[in-house]
Design a protein around this motif. Structure first.
Motif, PDB file in Angstrom:
ATOM      1  N   THR A  73      -4.821  -0.365   8.878  1.00 17.25           N
ATOM      2  CA  THR A  73      -3.384  -0.205   9.111  1.00 17.25           C
ATOM      3  C   THR A  73      -2.728   0.859   8.240  1.00 17.25           C
ATOM      4  N   VAL A  74      -3.469   1.467   7.315  1.00 24.49           N
ATOM      5  CA  VAL A  74      -2.863   2.438   6.407  1.00 24.49           C
ATOM      6  C   VAL A  74      -2.352   3.652   7.188  1.00 24.49           C
ATOM      7  N   ASP A  75      -1.158   4.132   6.827  1.00 24.00           N
ATOM      8  CA  ASP A  75      -0.615   5.316   7.493  1.00 24.00           C
ATOM      9  C   ASP A  75      -1.180   6.578   6.844  1.00 24.00           C
ATOM     10  N   ASP A  76      -1.018   7.707   7.524  1.00 22.79           N
ATOM     11  CA  ASP A  76      -1.661   8.956   7.096  1.00 22.79           C
ATOM     12  C   ASP A  76      -1.187   9.426   5.729  1.00 22.79           C
TER      13      ASP A  76
ATOM     14  N   LEU B  11       0.834  -1.202   0.000  1.00 24.57           N
ATOM     15  CA  LEU B  11       0.000   0.000   0.000  1.00 24.57           C
ATOM     16  C   LEU B  11       0.873   1.258   0.000  1.00 24.57           C
ATOM     17  N   LEU B  12       2.049   1.185   0.649  1.00 26.94           N
ATOM     18  CA  LEU B  12       2.989   2.311   0.647  1.00 26.94           C
ATOM     19  C   LEU B  12       3.457   2.621  -0.770  1.00 26.94           C
ATOM     20  N   GLU B  13       3.776   1.579  -1.544  1.00 28.42           N
ATOM     21  CA  GLU B  13       4.186   1.778  -2.936  1.00 28.42           C
ATOM     22  C   GLU B  13       3.042   2.360  -3.764  1.00 28.42           C
ATOM     23  N   LEU B  14       1.841   1.884  -3.512  1.00 25.17           N
ATOM     24  CA  LEU B  14       0.680   2.438  -4.218  1.00 25.17           C
ATOM     25  C   LEU B  14       0.473   3.904  -3.854  1.00 25.17           C
ATOM     26  N   GLY B  15       0.843   4.274  -2.625  1.00 25.87           N
ATOM     27  CA  GLY B  15       0.768   5.674  -2.220  1.00 25.87           C
ATOM     28  C   GLY B  15       1.729   6.543  -3.013  1.00 25.87           C
ATOM     29  N   VAL B  16       2.951   6.042  -3.242  1.00 26.77           N
ATOM     30  CA  VAL B  16       3.934   6.777  -4.056  1.00 26.77           C
ATOM     31  C   VAL B  16       3.413   6.936  -5.481  1.00 26.77           C
ATOM     32  N   MET B  17       2.880   5.859  -6.040  1.00 24.02           N
ATOM     33  CA  MET B  17       2.334   5.913  -7.395  1.00 24.02           C
ATOM     34  C   MET B  17       1.168   6.897  -7.469  1.00 24.02           C
ATOM     35  N   SER B  18       0.298   6.852  -6.477  1.00 22.13           N
ATOM     36  CA  SER B  18      -0.879   7.734  -6.460  1.00 22.13           C
ATOM     37  C   SER B  18      -0.473   9.199  -6.398  1.00 22.13           C
ATOM     38  N   MET B  19       0.506   9.504  -5.541  1.00 22.17           N
ATOM     39  CA  MET B  19       0.934  10.886  -5.416  1.00 22.17           C
ATOM     40  C   MET B  19       1.577  11.381  -6.711  1.00 22.17           C
ATOM     41  N   GLY B  20       2.278  10.477  -7.412  1.00 22.86           N
ATOM     42  CA  GLY B  20       2.871  10.852  -8.688  1.00 22.86           C
ATOM     43  C   GLY B  20       1.830  11.239  -9.716  1.00 22.86           C
ATOM     44  N   PHE B  21       0.763  10.459  -9.807  1.00 21.52           N
ATOM     45  CA  PHE B  21      -0.328  10.810 -10.722  1.00 21.52           C
ATOM     46  C   PHE B  21      -0.935  12.157 -10.337  1.00 21.52           C
ATOM     47  N   PHE B  22      -1.134  12.351  -9.031  1.00 22.71           N
ATOM     48  CA  PHE B  22      -1.785  13.583  -8.571  1.00 22.71           C
ATOM     49  C   PHE B  22      -0.886  14.800  -8.811  1.00 22.71           C
ATOM     50  N   LYS B  23       0.395  14.692  -8.467  1.00 19.48           N
ATOM     51  CA  LYS B  23       1.305  15.837  -8.590  1.00 19.48           C
ATOM     52  C   LYS B  23       1.528  16.242 -10.040  1.00 19.48           C
ATOM     53  N   THR B  24       1.436  15.275 -10.954  1.00 16.23           N
ATOM     54  CA  THR B  24       1.600  15.589 -12.371  1.00 16.23           C
ATOM     55  C   THR B  24       0.253  15.889 -13.039  1.00 16.23           C
ATOM     56  N   GLN B  25      -0.795  15.978 -12.217  1.00 17.77           N
ATOM     57  CA  GLN B  25      -2.146  16.303 -12.701  1.00 17.77           C
ATOM     58  C   GLN B  25      -2.602  15.335 -13.791  1.00 17.77           C
ATOM     59  N   THR B  26      -2.388  14.045 -13.505  1.00 20.38           N
ATOM     60  CA  THR B  26      -2.768  12.988 -14.441  1.00 20.38           C
ATOM     61  C   THR B  26      -3.815  12.087 -13.793  1.00 20.38           C
ATOM     62  N   PRO B  27      -5.069  12.163 -14.201  1.00 16.04           N
ATOM     63  CA  PRO B  27      -6.073  11.249 -13.637  1.00 16.04           C
ATOM     64  C   PRO B  27      -5.859   9.821 -14.128  1.00 16.04           C
TER      65      PRO B  27
ATOM     66  N   LEU C 197      -2.602   7.203   3.028  1.00 22.38           N
ATOM     67  CA  LEU C 197      -4.047   7.412   2.935  1.00 22.38           C
ATOM     68  C   LEU C 197      -4.362   8.677   2.153  1.00 22.38           C
ATOM     69  N   VAL C 198      -3.702   9.774   2.494  1.00 22.68           N
ATOM     70  CA  VAL C 198      -3.956  11.049   1.810  1.00 22.68           C
ATOM     71  C   VAL C 198      -3.595  10.953   0.335  1.00 22.68           C
ATOM     72  N   ALA C 199      -2.459  10.320   0.021  1.00 22.58           N
ATOM     73  CA  ALA C 199      -2.024  10.205  -1.376  1.00 22.58           C
ATOM     74  C   ALA C 199      -3.047   9.445  -2.210  1.00 22.58           C
ATOM     75  N   ILE C 200      -3.532   8.324  -1.679  1.00 22.89           N
ATOM     76  CA  ILE C 200      -4.492   7.513  -2.444  1.00 22.89           C
ATOM     77  C   ILE C 200      -5.840   8.219  -2.522  1.00 22.89           C
ATOM     78  N   LEU C 201      -6.262   8.864  -1.435  1.00 21.82           N
ATOM     79  CA  LEU C 201      -7.528   9.620  -1.476  1.00 21.82           C
ATOM     80  C   LEU C 201      -7.470  10.726  -2.522  1.00 21.82           C
ATOM     81  N   LYS C 202      -6.320  11.391  -2.618  1.00 20.96           N
ATOM     82  CA  LYS C 202      -6.191  12.488  -3.581  1.00 20.96           C
ATOM     83  C   LYS C 202      -6.375  12.006  -5.010  1.00 20.96           C
ATOM     84  N   VAL C 203      -5.696  10.900  -5.365  1.00 25.22           N
ATOM     85  CA  VAL C 203      -5.801  10.449  -6.762  1.00 25.22           C
ATOM     86  C   VAL C 203      -7.162   9.829  -7.039  1.00 25.22           C
TER      87      VAL C 203
END
Length: 205
Positions: free
Chosen positions: A98-101, A62-78, A104-110
């Motif tokens: 068990t998800v960390d904050d 889930l941590l890796e998915l958080g990094v991926m999610s934030m990348g999509f969001f920061k580059t404004q790519t849905p 959680l925020v990164a995945i919620l954003k994307v």
């Protein structure tokens, strides 16, 4: 974290690396997306990230998915693949205890950025499990939970009530930006709390 200046040599290296995105293993994909995250610009073809992520979404942490999610969001790519979105929803719901904050925020954003009307059911399912987590997550995470349904105008009264209670208790720890955003959620949903907490919170703000 400059890593390397974006000079002609680096652009050439990135261009060659970008042709291999679809063949990368999951850890390489995460590292490449982290670089996009740092630069806050799409230096690669983002669709190739999406295609390859669909292969690994069930095996990444889930941590890796958080990094991926934030990348999509920061580059404004849905994320446009509805099946990939569905898998992200299911992973987050399954590991909500068990998800960390930050993750959680990164995945919620994307998810918020990418979800359309066909995802309304998943939005409400996720809100239902988030309802049990409001007391343990940070104020920042609570804010993004409150904002999660704003674009699609999906209001979960129980979740919004608990988030407003948290903000009312911890208003000293909220930034002005956070206050503005929580007011957006209150106003978009025209929320009227049975306890009157939204009026008390707005008076404090």
């Amino acid at each position: 974290l400059n890593l390397a200046r974006v000079c002609e040599f680096v652009w050439e290296a990135l261009r060659k690396l970008g042709r291999k995105l679809r063949r990368m293993q999951s850890e390489q994909l995460v590292q490449a997306m982290f670089y996009c995250n740092v630069l806050r610009r799409p230096v690669f073809e983002m669709f190739d990230f999406e295609v390859n992520l669909a292969r690994f979404v069930d095996t990444m942490t889930l941590l890796e998915l958080g990094v991926m999610s934030m990348g999509f969001f920061k580059t404004q790519t849905p994320i446009r693949n509805p099946e990939l979105l569905d898998r992200l929803y299911k992973r987050l719901i399954a590991e909500i205890q068990t998800v960390d904050d930050i993750t959680l925020v990164a995945i919620l954003k994307v998810l918020r950025y990418s979800s359309k009307l066909p995802q309304v059911r998943q939005v409400m399912e996720l809100m239902e499990v988030l309802h049990t987590q409001i007391s343990r997550i940070s104020l920042m995470s609570c804010l993004h939970v409150a904002l999660f349904g704003v674009e699609l105008q999906c209001c979960h009264d129980g979740v919004l009530e608990l988030v407003l209670q948290r903000f009312n208790q911890d208003i000293e720890n909220a930034r002005l930006k956070d206050m503005e955003r929580i007011c957006l959620a209150i106003s978009v949903f025209n929320y009227r709390s049975p306890t009157g907490v939204e009026q008390e919170l707005c008076a404090k703000i």
